[in-house]
Design a protein around this motif. Structure first.
Motif, mmCIF file in Angstrom:
data_model
loop_
_atom_site.group_PDB
_atom_site.id
_atom_site.type_symbol
_atom_site.label_atom_id
_atom_site.label_comp_id
_atom_site.label_asym_id
_atom_site.label_seq_id
_atom_site.Cartn_x
_atom_site.Cartn_y
_atom_site.Cartn_z
ATOM 1 N N SER A 1 0.833 -1.210 0.000
ATOM 2 C CA SER A 1 0.000 0.000 0.000
ATOM 3 C C SER A 1 0.869 1.261 0.000
ATOM 4 O O SER A 1 0.494 2.286 -0.579
ATOM 5 C CB SER A 1 -0.946 0.001 1.207
ATOM 6 O OG SER A 1 -0.235 -0.060 2.421
ATOM 7 N N PHE A 2 2.047 1.185 0.632
ATOM 8 C CA PHE A 2 3.011 2.293 0.610
ATOM 9 C C PHE A 2 3.373 2.618 -0.837
ATOM 10 O O PHE A 2 3.359 3.782 -1.264
ATOM 11 C CB PHE A 2 4.253 1.875 1.404
ATOM 12 C CG PHE A 2 5.259 2.968 1.645
ATOM 13 C CD1 PHE A 2 5.184 3.766 2.783
ATOM 14 C CD2 PHE A 2 6.295 3.188 0.746
ATOM 15 C CE1 PHE A 2 6.134 4.769 3.012
ATOM 16 C CE2 PHE A 2 7.245 4.178 0.976
ATOM 17 C CZ PHE A 2 7.162 4.972 2.113
ATOM 18 N N MET A 3 3.686 1.577 -1.611
ATOM 19 C CA MET A 3 4.033 1.773 -3.017
ATOM 20 C C MET A 3 2.839 2.239 -3.835
ATOM 21 O O MET A 3 2.957 3.118 -4.701
ATOM 22 C CB MET A 3 4.597 0.466 -3.592
ATOM 23 C CG MET A 3 5.987 0.110 -3.063
ATOM 24 S SD MET A 3 6.725 -1.325 -3.891
ATOM 25 C CE MET A 3 5.985 -2.674 -2.975
ATOM 26 N N LYS A 4 1.667 1.658 -3.574
ATOM 27 C CA LYS A 4 0.475 1.999 -4.350
ATOM 28 C C LYS A 4 0.096 3.466 -4.174
ATOM 29 O O LYS A 4 -0.280 4.144 -5.151
ATOM 30 C CB LYS A 4 -0.694 1.092 -3.933
ATOM 31 C CG LYS A 4 -1.899 1.183 -4.854
ATOM 32 C CD LYS A 4 -1.584 0.619 -6.224
ATOM 33 C CE LYS A 4 -2.795 0.674 -7.148
ATOM 34 N NZ LYS A 4 -2.481 0.169 -8.495
ATOM 35 N N LYS A 5 0.204 3.967 -2.959
ATOM 36 C CA LYS A 5 -0.147 5.368 -2.715
ATOM 37 C C LYS A 5 0.843 6.312 -3.390
ATOM 38 O O LYS A 5 0.459 7.376 -3.896
ATOM 39 C CB LYS A 5 -0.214 5.628 -1.213
ATOM 40 C CG LYS A 5 -1.440 4.995 -0.559
ATOM 41 C CD LYS A 5 -1.437 5.183 0.954
ATOM 42 C CE LYS A 5 -2.666 4.531 1.585
ATOM 43 N NZ LYS A 5 -2.670 4.644 3.069
ATOM 44 N N ILE A 6 2.105 5.923 -3.409
ATOM 45 C CA ILE A 6 3.096 6.732 -4.123
ATOM 46 C C ILE A 6 2.814 6.685 -5.626
ATOM 47 O O ILE A 6 2.884 7.702 -6.323
ATOM 48 C CB ILE A 6 4.521 6.252 -3.806
ATOM 49 C CG1 ILE A 6 4.879 6.598 -2.350
ATOM 50 C CG2 ILE A 6 5.540 6.862 -4.775
ATOM 51 C CD1 ILE A 6 6.226 6.105 -1.891
ATOM 52 N N GLU A 7 2.458 5.503 -6.115
ATOM 53 C CA GLU A 7 2.090 5.376 -7.526
ATOM 54 C C GLU A 7 0.935 6.306 -7.877
ATOM 55 O O GLU A 7 0.967 7.003 -8.901
ATOM 56 C CB GLU A 7 1.697 3.932 -7.844
ATOM 57 C CG GLU A 7 1.163 3.762 -9.261
ATOM 58 C CD GLU A 7 0.577 2.386 -9.515
ATOM 59 O OE1 GLU A 7 -0.168 2.244 -10.493
ATOM 60 O OE2 GLU A 7 0.876 1.458 -8.747
#
Length: 361
Positions: free
Chosen positions: A48-54
């Motif tokens: 989710s950390f990566m998805k939000k940055i995406e």
């Protein structure tokens, strides 16, 4: 630009007939601007950390590569922002990654810093037991996949023996000539990039090839059973392209991770695929099955039918075990999620976004 053509979806590693197989070294070039390696247990919020940055980067109209986890295909193992040469990568097992150029390019972000360690210790025994059970399910899955490999090898041998090798060689030579007869050397050293276009996951065999193949202007669909030489043909095309200085994206199959199932030559706007989902969307079709002696195959019809049944049974059982491994692994998240300080993780995420945007030109 639509959301669909702003995203490419791939698998950097996979559950395969050779066990877990990694092409993580090809997620992004070693001389990238920045590689953030995420550490921490299940449930700490890496995906989710990566998805939000995406999502933040897509608002700014950046093209994104999503690299999915083969053991939990709804979760991300990495995201890449090619225009900025930045990647965020899950560096935990089974694909443990450590910095190759610490500080200069790579750095570790330890999301485990934001959990309540004292509370975690209370669940020590349960966590250890669940981890062992996850390992058992994966071990079973890989045993079934290893058996599946033997079945595919037997199918391959039958078709190889029935191939008209002379006609295959003629087809290969003709294809290479037609593809590259008017292409000139690009005056650069070409790069090859290896990934999986599909994966054996808890939800079955999953692929996102439409995000890889369909954007290309010209699509070659290669039809052929195991043993008809499609991987060898694709390897020849890729090597010839690279000799001329064209970068090549090479996508492997989890059923034989050394074999090539699809290739893309972006600078030529050409894709080659063996996936039958493109059997009615191709520009050109190459039918390798036509090069097999049908009378020869009749003598092995019983063996081929048996292999087909065994193939499906072994595949189904391996998927079942991978699914059980995921469901068991999901239990671990409950131990971590309740002990995370997600406010501090959000602060860290905003800091990383600001740092990424510094690479804008």
């Amino acid at each position: 630009m639509t959301k669909n053509n702003m995203v490419k979806k791939v698998f950097p590693g996979g559950n395969t007939t050779k066990g877990f197989y990694s092409y993580y070294d090809y997620i992004i070039k070693e001389d990238a601007n920045r590689i953030f390696i995420l550490k921490g247990g299940p449930g700490v919020g890496k995906s989710s950390f990566m998805k939000k940055i995406e999502n933040e980067m897509m608002k700014r109209r950046y093209f994104i590569e999503e690299h999915y986890c083969s053991s939990s295909n709804g979760s991300l193992d990495a995201i890449v922002i090619p225009d900025l040469q930045v990647a965020l990568i899950d560096g935990t097992a089974p694909h443990i990654i450590d910095p190759k150029n610490p500080g200069a390019v790579d750095e570790i972000i330890n999301l485990g810093e934001y959990w309540n360690l004292e509370n975690m210790k209370l669940n020590k025994e349960e966590i250890v037991l669940v981890n062992k059970e996850v390992g058992r399910w994966f071990a079973r899955a890989y045993k079934y996949l290893k058996a599946l490999d033997a079945i595919l090898q037997d199918i391959s041998i039958i078709y190889q023996e029935g191939m008209n090798v002379l006609n295959y060689n003629r087809l290969e030579e003709k294809l290479i000539y037609e593809l590259f007869q008017d292409k000139v050397f690009q005056n650069k050293v070409a790069r090859d990039r290896h990934l999986f276009g599909s994966s054996i996951t808890p939800d079955g065999v999953v692929d996102y090839l439409e995000t890889i193949i369909q954007p290309m202007e010209t699509i070659y669909y290669i039809k052929g059973n195991w043993g008809t030489g499609w991987s060898k043909l694709l390897d020849k095309v890729a090597k010839k392209a690279m000799v001329l200085g064209y970068d090549v994206e090479i996508y492997h199959t989890p059923f034989a991770p050394e074999k090539i199932a699809d290739i893309v030559i972006p600078e030529l706007n050409i894709a080659f695929t063996t996936n039958n989902k493109f059997s009615d969307q191709y520009t050109y079709k190459i039918d390798l099955d036509k090069l097999v002696n049908k009378d020869f195959l009749k003598d092995y019809q019983e063996e081929l039918e048996f292999n087909k049944k065994m193939y499906q049974q072994l595949l189904n059982r391996s998927i079942y075990c991978i699914n059980k491994a995921k469901l068991t692994h999901d239990k671990l998240e409950s131990f971590y999620v309740t002990n995370m300080d997600f406010d501090k993780i959000n602060e860290k995420r905003m800091e990383i976004i600001k740092r990424i945007l510094k690479y804008e030109k």
